[in-house]
Design a protein around this motif. Structure first.
Motif, PDB file in Angstrom:
ATOM      1  N   GLY A 224     -13.724 -24.214 -26.840  1.00 40.36           N
ATOM      2  CA  GLY A 224     -13.682 -24.175 -28.110  1.00 40.36           C
ATOM      3  C   GLY A 224     -15.276 -24.515 -28.752  1.00 40.36           C
ATOM      4  N   GLN A 225     -15.627 -25.587 -28.172  1.00 39.51           N
ATOM      5  CA  GLN A 225     -16.982 -26.167 -28.559  1.00 39.51           C
ATOM      6  C   GLN A 225     -18.113 -25.007 -28.347  1.00 39.51           C
ATOM      7  OE1 GLN A 225     -17.944 -28.795 -29.859  1.00 39.51           O
ATOM      8  NE2 GLN A 225     -20.288 -29.143 -29.657  1.00 39.51           N
ATOM      9  N   ALA A 226     -18.203 -24.273 -27.112  1.00 38.17           N
ATOM     10  CA  ALA A 226     -19.089 -23.356 -26.695  1.00 38.17           C
ATOM     11  C   ALA A 226     -18.826 -22.044 -27.423  1.00 38.17           C
ATOM     12  CB  ALA A 226     -18.984 -22.826 -25.209  1.00 38.17           C
ATOM     13  N   TRP A 227     -17.561 -21.656 -27.885  1.00 36.04           N
ATOM     14  CA  TRP A 227     -17.369 -20.430 -28.755  1.00 36.04           C
ATOM     15  C   TRP A 227     -17.773 -20.805 -30.295  1.00 36.04           C
ATOM     16  CZ3 TRP A 227     -14.700 -19.569 -33.285  1.00 36.04           C
ATOM     17  CH2 TRP A 227     -14.729 -18.399 -33.565  1.00 36.04           C
ATOM     18  N   GLY A 228     -17.573 -21.997 -30.566  1.00 35.64           N
ATOM     19  CA  GLY A 228     -17.914 -22.218 -31.813  1.00 35.64           C
ATOM     20  C   GLY A 228     -19.265 -22.383 -32.115  1.00 35.64           C
ATOM     21  N   LEU A 229     -20.153 -22.838 -31.160  1.00 37.15           N
ATOM     22  CA  LEU A 229     -21.794 -22.866 -31.501  1.00 37.15           C
ATOM     23  C   LEU A 229     -22.298 -21.510 -31.251  1.00 37.15           C
ATOM     24  CD1 LEU A 229     -22.389 -25.897 -29.217  1.00 37.15           C
ATOM     25  CD2 LEU A 229     -22.487 -25.772 -31.818  1.00 37.15           C
ATOM     26  N   GLN A 230     -21.675 -20.615 -30.490  1.00 35.13           N
ATOM     27  CA  GLN A 230     -22.064 -19.220 -30.428  1.00 35.13           C
ATOM     28  C   GLN A 230     -21.850 -18.594 -31.591  1.00 35.13           C
ATOM     29  OE1 GLN A 230     -20.028 -16.972 -27.222  1.00 35.13           O
ATOM     30  NE2 GLN A 230     -21.907 -15.746 -26.795  1.00 35.13           N
ATOM     31  N   HIS A 231     -20.751 -18.681 -32.132  1.00 37.77           N
ATOM     32  CA  HIS A 231     -20.240 -17.947 -33.428  1.00 37.77           C
ATOM     33  C   HIS A 231     -21.251 -18.307 -34.706  1.00 37.77           C
ATOM     34  CE1 HIS A 231     -17.610 -15.710 -35.984  1.00 37.77           C
ATOM     35  NE2 HIS A 231     -17.394 -16.436 -36.663  1.00 37.77           N
ATOM     36  N   PHE A 232     -21.603 -19.775 -34.701  1.00 41.78           N
ATOM     37  CA  PHE A 232     -22.251 -20.021 -35.867  1.00 41.78           C
ATOM     38  C   PHE A 232     -23.456 -19.429 -35.532  1.00 41.78           C
ATOM     39  CE2 PHE A 232     -20.319 -24.569 -35.329  1.00 41.78           C
ATOM     40  CZ  PHE A 232     -19.257 -24.081 -36.092  1.00 41.78           C
ATOM     41  N   GLU A 233     -24.314 -19.248 -34.521  1.00 46.59           N
ATOM     42  CA  GLU A 233     -25.630 -18.573 -34.340  1.00 46.59           C
ATOM     43  C   GLU A 233     -25.530 -17.104 -34.423  1.00 46.59           C
ATOM     44  OE1 GLU A 233     -29.284 -19.306 -31.468  1.00 46.59           O
ATOM     45  OE2 GLU A 233     -27.502 -19.413 -30.454  1.00 46.59           O
ATOM     46  N   ASN A 234     -24.496 -16.552 -33.801  1.00 46.48           N
ATOM     47  CA  ASN A 234     -24.768 -14.999 -33.544  1.00 46.48           C
ATOM     48  C   ASN A 234     -23.990 -14.157 -34.977  1.00 46.48           C
ATOM     49  OD1 ASN A 234     -25.931 -15.412 -31.169  1.00 46.48           O
ATOM     50  ND2 ASN A 234     -23.910 -15.026 -30.030  1.00 46.48           N
ATOM     51  N   SER A 235     -23.235 -14.807 -35.464  1.00 44.14           N
ATOM     52  CA  SER A 235     -22.278 -14.283 -36.665  1.00 44.14           C
ATOM     53  C   SER A 235     -22.794 -14.832 -37.879  1.00 44.14           C
ATOM     54  CB  SER A 235     -20.684 -14.297 -36.334  1.00 44.14           C
ATOM     55  OG  SER A 235     -20.351 -13.822 -35.060  1.00 44.14           O
ATOM     56  N   LEU A 236     -23.189 -16.139 -37.791  1.00 50.58           N
ATOM     57  CA  LEU A 236     -23.515 -16.694 -39.246  1.00 50.58           C
ATOM     58  C   LEU A 236     -25.129 -16.927 -39.303  1.00 50.58           C
ATOM     59  CD1 LEU A 236     -20.615 -19.260 -39.464  1.00 50.58           C
ATOM     60  CD2 LEU A 236     -20.545 -17.002 -40.182  1.00 50.58           C
ATOM     61  N   GLY A 237     -25.798 -16.736 -38.339  1.00 50.37           N
ATOM     62  CA  GLY A 237     -27.186 -16.938 -38.452  1.00 50.37           C
ATOM     63  C   GLY A 237     -27.616 -18.387 -38.676  1.00 50.37           C
ATOM     64  N   ALA A 238     -26.836 -19.255 -38.067  1.00 55.67           N
ATOM     65  CA  ALA A 238     -27.077 -20.748 -38.284  1.00 55.67           C
ATOM     66  C   ALA A 238     -28.044 -20.982 -37.516  1.00 55.67           C
ATOM     67  CB  ALA A 238     -25.887 -21.603 -37.975  1.00 55.67           C
ATOM     68  N   THR A 239     -28.949 -22.085 -37.555  1.00 57.27           N
ATOM     69  CA  THR A 239     -29.783 -22.738 -36.605  1.00 57.27           C
ATOM     70  C   THR A 239     -29.037 -23.837 -36.028  1.00 57.27           C
ATOM     71  OG1 THR A 239     -31.745 -22.222 -38.023  1.00 57.27           O
ATOM     72  CG2 THR A 239     -31.889 -23.834 -36.378  1.00 57.27           C
ATOM     73  N   ILE A 240     -29.049 -23.670 -34.594  1.00 57.29           N
ATOM     74  CA  ILE A 240     -28.484 -24.510 -33.505  1.00 57.29           C
ATOM     75  C   ILE A 240     -29.443 -25.395 -32.798  1.00 57.29           C
ATOM     76  CG2 ILE A 240     -26.776 -25.085 -31.654  1.00 57.29           C
ATOM     77  CD1 ILE A 240     -25.560 -23.293 -33.992  1.00 57.29           C
ATOM     78  N   LEU A 241     -29.320 -26.613 -33.169  1.00 57.18           N
ATOM     79  CA  LEU A 241     -30.203 -27.635 -32.534  1.00 57.18           C
ATOM     80  C   LEU A 241     -29.686 -28.398 -31.190  1.00 57.18           C
ATOM     81  CD1 LEU A 241     -31.388 -29.617 -35.893  1.00 57.18           C
ATOM     82  CD2 LEU A 241     -32.737 -27.709 -34.653  1.00 57.18           C
TER      83      LEU A 241
END
Length: 183
Positions: free
Chosen positions: A166-183
């Motif tokens: 769930g952690q990995a999927w969420g972070l990937q979704h934020f970046e790839n589908s929402l254009g979020a910056t992941i730090l």
């Protein structure tokens, strides 16, 4: 200058404490120091530190989560209180104009709340998302932030959930589908 807001989502006893009613346990506890660091950083910069807090009422037969999860974050109970040192920090800073806590009754911090108006009135264009759970309330808040055209940043050391997947999927979704910056 861009005005930012740090959202500390659902960082309560019921979601984080070892004996919480719906706890993600150690993963949630392990992010506390990183969240505290971000809270202090935002506060020192004069940015907003906001605590959207999941709030329920015991035996609410009309709320959809009643059928999905055990009772949790019941208003007025210790489970609804902010967890450990995050709770202490909030109590010591809650009188400041840039610190705000409010109740929410859905996964997203935007649904059925005044969050969007609050942010827009103050010129906030960038939201940083922290707290729990990465693949539930943080995720739904991120989707709504995206749909409201906010810039999104997610410090990966400041979000946690029940499973590694769930952690990995969420972070990937934020970046790839929402254009979020992941730090």
């Amino acid at each position: 200058m861009t005005k930012r807001a740090l959202l500390v989502i659902d960082y309560t006893n019921d979601f984080v404490a070892s004996d919480g009613a719906l706890t993600c346990g150690k993963p949630g506890q392990d992010i506390q120091a990183a969240i505290l660091k971000r809270m202090e950083e935002f506060n020192q910069a004069g940015d907003y530190v906001i605590f959207p807090t999941d709030t329920h009422f015991l035996n609410d037969k009309f709320h959809p989560e009643t059928k999905l999860f055990p009772a949790h974050n019941i208003a007025g109970t210790p489970g609804h209180d902010l967890y450990d040192q995050v709770g202490v920090w909030f109590k010591n800073h809650q009188s400041q104009e840039n610190i705000w806590q409010y109740d929410k009754n859905r996964y997203s911090a935007f649904v059925n709340t005044n969050l969007d108006n609050f942010l827009r009135e103050r010129g906030v264009t960038e939201v940083w998302l922290t707290g729990v759970c990465t693949d539930i309330c943080v995720l739904h808040t991120a989707v709504d932030a995206y749909n409201h055209n906010y810039q999104i940043t997610v410090p990966s050391d400041c979000v946690a959930t029940f499973t590694e997947y769930g952690q990995a999927w969420g972070l990937q979704h934020f970046e790839n589908s929402l254009g979020a910056t992941i730090l």
